[in-house]
Enzyme design. Structure first.
Site, mmCIF file in Angstrom:
data_model
loop_
_atom_site.group_PDB
_atom_site.id
_atom_site.type_symbol
_atom_site.label_atom_id
_atom_site.label_comp_id
_atom_site.label_asym_id
_atom_site.label_seq_id
_atom_site.Cartn_x
_atom_site.Cartn_y
_atom_site.Cartn_z
ATOM 1 N N GLY A 33 1.110 -1.053 -0.108
ATOM 2 C CA GLY A 33 0.028 0.009 -0.078
ATOM 3 C C GLY A 33 0.649 1.279 -0.028
ATOM 4 C CG HIS A 39 3.462 0.886 -5.621
ATOM 5 N ND1 HIS A 39 3.508 1.881 -4.355
ATOM 6 C CD2 HIS A 39 3.909 -0.357 -4.980
ATOM 7 C CE1 HIS A 39 4.003 1.227 -3.340
ATOM 8 N NE2 HIS A 39 4.538 0.013 -3.517
ATOM 9 C CG ASP A 152 12.370 -3.180 -2.786
ATOM 10 O OD1 ASP A 152 13.049 -2.339 -1.917
ATOM 11 O OD2 ASP A 152 11.041 -2.803 -3.176
HETATM 12 O O1 PAF Z 1 7.903 -4.888 -1.830
HETATM 13 C C1 PAF Z 1 6.851 -5.122 -1.021
HETATM 14 O O2 PAF Z 1 6.024 -3.971 -1.106
HETATM 15 C C2 PAF Z 1 6.705 -6.314 -0.126
HETATM 16 O O3 PAF Z 1 7.935 -6.491 0.340
HETATM 17 C C3 PAF Z 1 5.879 -7.246 -0.828
HETATM 18 C C4 PAF Z 1 6.491 -7.732 -1.810
HETATM 19 C C5 PAF Z 1 4.572 -6.612 -1.107
HETATM 20 C C6 PAF Z 1 5.724 -8.398 0.396
HETATM 21 O O4 PAF Z 1 4.976 -8.023 1.315
#
Ligand code: PAF
Length: 293
Positions: A33, A39, A152
């Site tokens: 979120g 995102h 990441d």
């Molecule tokens: O990258 C993220 O936001 C989190 O590590 C994920 C992949 C949703 C797992 O909780």
């Protein structure tokens, strides 16, 4: 039609049975979120490549250490809905902690060497929590493709290796890091930075680029390239290095002499906020060849 929000595993499975039966390509964008343009780029890619796009929103407690920011972590479900609606997401899976962990799990995923160093060393247990929740999401949604950001990079490698090791029928799609104008990788935790800290937060990416330039200029010695990067960060009093390393891009083990392509990966503290980033570096030979042609 307004976007469907689903909180329970069986409800989600029922909801996805229609698209699945119609043979639609299902894409999953797993998130915690506090959705931002980083995102957004994953969702846009999923939207372009899939018929049915699911965004999961779950602040997963098992990937936070006891002294980490679980309570503080930004939550903005109402805004996240608007964000997903604008990007034409088909369904949001936003389970409660109860729904994901009705009781403490007896079975956990133990990632291998990809998880042991770098953020794995600074955040013990973090990747076990990530791999386990991602496996649960992959099993719940059953997507054809799942989208992860290269920001990441260690998470991406841990998840990709898990998918390979467990023969999971999903394609992991790696998406380029979304950056602010000064190069700072867009991340939810950037919101913790004060305005003074934000001014200097682009330092990590600048340092990674300096290391990459050195390697591109033919510097085969990783330490020499890293020293140049450390010097850049050392000039900024608000920044403190957690780690900065040259690693192989698959198992993330240290590379002393750069011959093949590598990743330069780093984590810095800017005040109380820990930022991570990484950069791809081609082998010096290839860079030289490209520059000559
Ligand atoms: O990258 C993220 O936001 C989190 O590590 C994920 C992949 C949703 C797992 O909780």
């Amino acid at each position: 039609m307004s976007i469907e929000s689903i909180g329970a595993v069986d409800q989600l499975r029922r909801h996805l049975s229609g698209p699945r039966q119609r043979g639609e390509v299902i894409g999953l964008v797993p998130t915690m979120g506090a959705l931002h343009e980083g995102h957004g780029s994953l969702v846009d890619r999923a939207r372009a490549e899939c018929d049915f796009v699911v965004v999961s929103i779950f602040v997963n407690p098992t990937q936070f250490g006891p002294d980490e920011d679980l309570e503080l972590y930004p939550r903005s479900l109402a805004d996240d809905f608007i964000f997903c609606e604008a990007r034409k997401v088909d369904a949001i899976f936003a389970p409660s902690e109860e729904a994901m962990y009705p009781e403490p799990l007896h079975t956990l995923v133990e990632p291998g060497i990809e998880a042991s160093r770098l953020c794995g060393a600074s955040r013990p247990g973090h990747f076990k929590g990530v791999a386990t929740i991602v496996l649960k999401f992959l099993n719940t949604v059953g997507p054809d493709r799942a989208y992860f950001g290269e920001k990441d990079f260690q998470q991406l490698r841990v998840v990709s290796q898990m998918v390979k090791d467990f023969d999971l029928p999903v394609e992991i799609v790696a998406c380029p890091t979304h950056r602010e104008n000064d190069g700072l990788a867009v991340a939810s935790r950037n919101g913790y930075l004060s305005s003074e800290e934000r001014e200097v937060a682009g330092i990590l990416y600048r340092a990674l680029r300096v290391a990459r330039e050195r390697i591109g200029d033919g510097e085969g010695d990783s330490e020499a390239a890293l020293d140049a990067a450390r010097t850049v960060i050392g000039l900024e009093p608000l920044a403190r290095i957690d780690y900065i390393e040259v690693v192989d891009p698959v198992h993330l083990q240290p590379v002393e002499k750069v011959i093949n392509p590598v990743r330069v990966v780093g984590a810095v503290w800017i005040g109380e906020t820990r930022l991570i980033d990484n950069i791809f570096c081609d082998s010096p030979k290839k860079v030289l060849r490209r520059r000559k042609s």
